[in-house]
Design an enzyme around this catalytic site. Sequence first.
Site, PDB file in Angstrom:
ATOM      1  N   PRO A   2     136.438  62.731   5.502  1.00 33.36           N
ATOM      2  CG  PRO A   2     134.840  62.228   7.091  1.00 33.36           C
ATOM      3  CD  PRO A   2     135.012  62.506   5.634  1.00 33.36           C
ATOM      4  CD  GLU A   3     141.049  60.411   2.351  1.00 35.12           C
ATOM      5  OE1 GLU A   3     142.118  59.792   2.295  1.00 35.12           O
ATOM      6  OE2 GLU A   3     140.535  60.954   1.362  1.00 35.12           O
ATOM      7  CE  LYS A  51     138.318  55.071   4.948  1.00 36.85           C
ATOM      8  NZ  LYS A  51     137.822  55.537   3.632  1.00 36.85           N
ATOM      9  NE  ARG A 250     134.725  55.930  -2.480  1.00 42.32           N
ATOM     10  CZ  ARG A 250     135.381  55.692  -1.338  1.00 42.32           C
ATOM     11  NH1 ARG A 250     135.559  54.461  -0.912  1.00 42.32           N
ATOM     12  NH2 ARG A 250     135.860  56.681  -0.629  1.00 42.32           N
TER      13      ARG A 250
END
Length: 273
Positions: A2-3, A51, A250
């Site tokens: 999800p972005e 987000k 990340r």
Amino acid sequence: MPEGDTVWRTARELGRALTGGPLVRSDLRVPALATVDLTGRRVTEVLPRGKHLLTRLEGGLTLHSHLRMDGAWRVYATGERWSGGPGHQIRAVLATADRTAVGYRLPVLELLRTADEHTAVGHLGPDLLGPGWDAQEALRRLLADPGRPVGEALLDQRNLAGIGNVYKSELCFMLRLSPWLPVRDVPAPERLPALARKLLEANKSRAARITTGDPRHDHRVWVYGRAGRPCRRCGTPLRTAGQGDAGRERVTYWCPRCQPGPGPAGTPGRGDD
Ligand SMILES: [Zn+2]
């Protein structure tokens, strides 16, 4: 993953499903909210903020949720079988008479006073899909720490809100920037917020995320998830590495030829060039 685009679309689906009438079911399966009962209240609106999702209810309440890596809200017609995962992954159920929203794997679920929403989202930079998008302010924030690698600056939601690993990797490739390039060395850095906004806008209403312009399966992105496969521009095998502070790295993907400049610590500066 999800972005900002996924969250925007989720907010729209939740809003359509839940604003029709009062809630007839409310089941929040996190310890702090186990005794909360929202039945009888109407959902007034569902807002995406970067987000984050803000589900506003009558009576000045906001249910704040965040999807992080693999959370999801799914909407079903009442009586329809739920299919978003096993029951133990369900964190929230909200239903009107004819629609049921089920929140799966939500790492953040909290109930706030609407007047206190700023405690959840006040730190966010300009929202790429928000009504008050401010490219100048986003750029100012991105450049505020000049030595910071561009890949890290793009992910920092305090700079601009809505970018995750996919768009971070794609943006750096499209602008031919090493993700480790300090932001002060980015040529024409105003391209960063401009292209980020363009990509999220283009993708917010469709389920498949496309950055290449090619909707065919396996042709949709330039570099994300394609480590070891040939660069679509130059054929060089793409690379992947963790980026960021130890313990909070990340994943990022890049082409060492198309994106020259510093690489991850311990690798040659110009990759294969
Ligand atoms: Zn390349």
